[in-house]
Write a protein that holds these residues in place. Structure first.
Motif, short mmCIF file in Angstrom:
data_model
loop_
_atom_site.label_atom_id
_atom_site.label_comp_id
_atom_site.label_asym_id
_atom_site.label_seq_id
_atom_site.Cartn_x
_atom_site.Cartn_y
_atom_site.Cartn_z
N ILE A 240 11.17 -7.49 -1.81
CA ILE A 240 11.70 -7.28 -0.45
C ILE A 240 11.97 -5.79 -0.26
O ILE A 240 12.59 -5.14 -1.09
CB ILE A 240 12.99 -8.08 -0.24
CG1 ILE A 240 12.76 -9.57 -0.48
CG2 ILE A 240 13.54 -7.83 1.17
CD1 ILE A 240 11.82 -10.22 0.49
N GLY A 241 11.50 -5.25 0.87
CA GLY A 241 11.70 -3.84 1.17
C GLY A 241 10.57 -2.95 0.72
O GLY A 241 10.56 -1.75 1.03
N GLN A 242 9.61 -3.50 0.00
CA GLN A 242 8.50 -2.68 -0.51
C GLN A 242 7.64 -2.16 0.62
O GLN A 242 7.30 -2.87 1.56
CB GLN A 242 7.65 -3.53 -1.47
CG GLN A 242 6.44 -2.81 -2.04
CD GLN A 242 5.64 -3.71 -2.97
OE1 GLN A 242 6.17 -4.69 -3.49
NE2 GLN A 242 4.38 -3.39 -3.19
N ARG A 243 7.23 -0.89 0.50
CA ARG A 243 6.33 -0.29 1.47
C ARG A 243 5.03 0.15 0.81
O ARG A 243 3.94 -0.08 1.32
CB ARG A 243 7.00 0.92 2.14
CG ARG A 243 6.06 1.73 3.03
CD ARG A 243 6.70 3.02 3.51
NE ARG A 243 5.75 3.86 4.23
CZ ARG A 243 5.99 5.10 4.64
NH1 ARG A 243 7.17 5.64 4.40
NH2 ARG A 243 5.07 5.79 5.28
N ARG A 244 5.16 0.80 -0.34
CA ARG A 244 3.98 1.35 -1.01
C ARG A 244 3.15 0.25 -1.68
O ARG A 244 3.68 -0.75 -2.13
CB ARG A 244 4.40 2.38 -2.07
CG ARG A 244 5.14 3.57 -1.49
CD ARG A 244 5.49 4.58 -2.59
NE ARG A 244 6.27 5.68 -2.07
CZ ARG A 244 5.76 6.76 -1.49
NH1 ARG A 244 4.44 6.86 -1.36
NH2 ARG A 244 6.53 7.72 -1.04
N GLY A 245 1.85 0.50 -1.72
CA GLY A 245 0.95 -0.38 -2.45
C GLY A 245 0.61 -1.68 -1.75
O GLY A 245 0.04 -2.58 -2.37
N LEU A 246 0.90 -1.81 -0.45
CA LEU A 246 0.60 -3.06 0.25
C LEU A 246 -0.89 -3.18 0.57
O LEU A 246 -1.40 -4.28 0.67
CB LEU A 246 1.43 -3.15 1.53
CG LEU A 246 2.96 -3.19 1.34
CD1 LEU A 246 3.65 -3.33 2.69
CD2 LEU A 246 3.37 -4.32 0.41
N ARG A 247 -1.58 -2.06 0.79
CA ARG A 247 -3.03 -2.02 1.05
C ARG A 247 -3.41 -3.05 2.11
O ARG A 247 -4.27 -3.92 1.88
CB ARG A 247 -3.81 -2.25 -0.25
CG ARG A 247 -3.50 -1.23 -1.34
CD ARG A 247 -4.48 -1.32 -2.49
NE ARG A 247 -4.48 -2.65 -3.11
CZ ARG A 247 -3.59 -3.05 -4.01
NH1 ARG A 247 -2.62 -2.22 -4.40
NH2 ARG A 247 -3.66 -4.26 -4.53
N LEU A 248 -2.81 -2.94 3.28
CA LEU A 248 -3.03 -3.92 4.33
C LEU A 248 -4.33 -3.71 5.09
O LEU A 248 -4.88 -4.66 5.65
CB LEU A 248 -1.84 -3.90 5.32
CG LEU A 248 -0.48 -4.23 4.69
CD1 LEU A 248 0.61 -4.13 5.73
CD2 LEU A 248 -0.50 -5.61 4.05
N GLY A 249 -4.83 -2.49 5.13
CA GLY A 249 -6.08 -2.23 5.80
C GLY A 249 -5.93 -2.14 7.32
O GLY A 249 -6.32 -1.15 7.94
N VAL A 250 -5.34 -3.16 7.93
CA VAL A 250 -5.17 -3.19 9.38
C VAL A 250 -3.82 -2.61 9.75
O VAL A 250 -2.79 -3.11 9.31
CB VAL A 250 -5.27 -4.64 9.91
CG1 VAL A 250 -5.08 -4.66 11.43
CG2 VAL A 250 -6.59 -5.25 9.51
N PRO A 251 -3.78 -1.52 10.54
CA PRO A 251 -2.48 -0.93 10.90
C PRO A 251 -1.72 -1.82 11.88
O PRO A 251 -2.29 -2.66 12.57
CB PRO A 251 -2.87 0.40 11.56
CG PRO A 251 -4.25 0.15 12.10
CD PRO A 251 -4.90 -0.79 11.13
#
Length: 369
Positions: A240-251
């Motif tokens: 919970i709260g993670q931002r880095r390393g999500l690699r979502l691709g779609v903004p």
């Protein structure tokens, strides 16, 4: 004079703590905890915990102090109470703190119990916290003098009986002075770097380590509307709260960063959204451990929710079933089930409980977990 066991990790803090206990006239025996039957399976190198080098450093420090030294094998207890617990908590979608668990179950339970059974009066550690005795005889634990090194949060699991048998000689010192003292005493660990990562994850890669233990557990990352953004191999790689390393691709539509808001361990669904949706102002917690008497009625206090996090003004109440309800006057963000809420009145530690659920009742509608 007391007969004390000095828990010597191989780092500078525990070495100086043992030295001060000797100077105070106590009969001190140094003990290093072997936490793995194969130390190379945990950490290697001079990192301050769990390595072969650390055991050697602890022995040399004990020799320099002229005190007896032993290695106690706590590997079985550590594997069950700390490592297995860490794995199962992540598998259940929670974010545990293994240092609190180690203090609760190993350093101030198994070690203290063994020490008392062997006729010792207590345990000395290099933790940065202060103890004092109240007028009613209660032993109180307070924050350390060095705010940057304060470890009262990870000691918030200690009971009154454990505090009565604990000694924290470094509580009134700052770290730079401790290193200077170690150098004056001729202790080789004077310049040894501190350990910051989880001791049993050798390379600091928690996600990779958990993947080896738990294997692939496929799931998806979705936005708050339920739209699938990507697939993943295991929800245990997220917090919970993670931002880095999500690699979502779609903004996101607004172009702003997205954060992990929720982890559903059964389906493996990880929900992401804007930072403002991380804010929570209500916590539910269980497994309370009180350093003295439990609060009687609503307690105006502060709570700390991370090992090095800020304090939040709060009202804490123990419910009839023993669970703990926390209303945060100062909302917090990125708080995950499994973390500890440690309760303070001023600098005094009242106790702790493990967070089971969070919500944002007055900030927005709907529970986070």
């Amino acid at each position: 004079m007391a007969r004390l066991v000095a828990a010597m990790s191989g780092g500078v803090d525990s070495a100086v703590a043992a030295a001060r206990a000797v100077d105070a006239g106590h009969d001190v025996t140094g003990v290093h905890l072997a936490l793995s039957r194969n130390p190379r399976s945990y950490r290697s190198g001079a990192r301050g915990c769990c390595s072969i080098e650390d055991a050697g450093d602890a022995r040399r420090a004990a020799d320099a102090l002229g005190i007896p030294f032993y290695v106690w094998d706590m590997s079985a207890e550590f594997a069950v109470e700390v490592v297995d617990d860490f794995v199962s908590e992540y598998a259940a979608g929670r974010t545990p703190n293994p240092c609190l668990r180690c203090n609760e179950k190993i350093k101030f339970a198994a070690v203290l119990d063994r020490a008392l059974a062997l006729g010792f009066d207590g345990v000395v550690t290099g933790h940065y916290a202060q103890l004092s005795t109240a007028t009613d005889g209660t032993v109180e634990m307070h924050r350390s003098e060095d705010a940057g090194k304060d470890q009262s949060y990870v000691l918030g699991v200690l009971t009154q009986d454990q505090l009565r048998h604990s000694h924290f000689p470094l509580g009134g010192s700052v770290k730079t002075d401790v290193r200077d003292e170690a150098a004056r005493r001729g202790l080789q660990v004077a310049t040894k770097p501190d350990s910051h990562d989880i001791c049993f994850v050798a390379d600091g890669d928690n996600a990779g380590w958990l993947a080896e233990k738990l294997g692939p557990r496929p799931g998806v990352v979705v936005d708050e509307a339920g739209a699938v953004l990507r697939e993943h191999d295991g929800a245990y790689a997220y917090t919970i709260g993670q931002r880095r390393g999500l690699r979502l691709g779609v903004p996101a539509d607004d172009g702003k960063p997205r954060f992990v808001l929720d982890i559903e361990p059964v389906s493996g669904t990880v929900t992401v959204g804007p930072r403002e949706h991380l804010l929570v102002d209500t916590l539910e917690a269980d497994r309370p451990l009180w350093c003295g008497a439990a609060p009687d009625g609503p307690l105006e206090c502060t709570v700390q929710l991370r090992a090095h996090g800020a304090e939040h003004r709060a009202v804490v109440e123990v419910l009839d079933d023993g669970r703990v309800h926390v209303d945060l006057v100062d909302p917090a963000e990125g708080i995950a089930p499994g973390q500890a809420a440690v309760v303070y009145v001023g600098t005094r530690v009242v106790g702790s409980a493990t967070i089971t659920a969070t919500s944002r009742s007055s900030i927005s509608s709907g529970p986070v977990r």
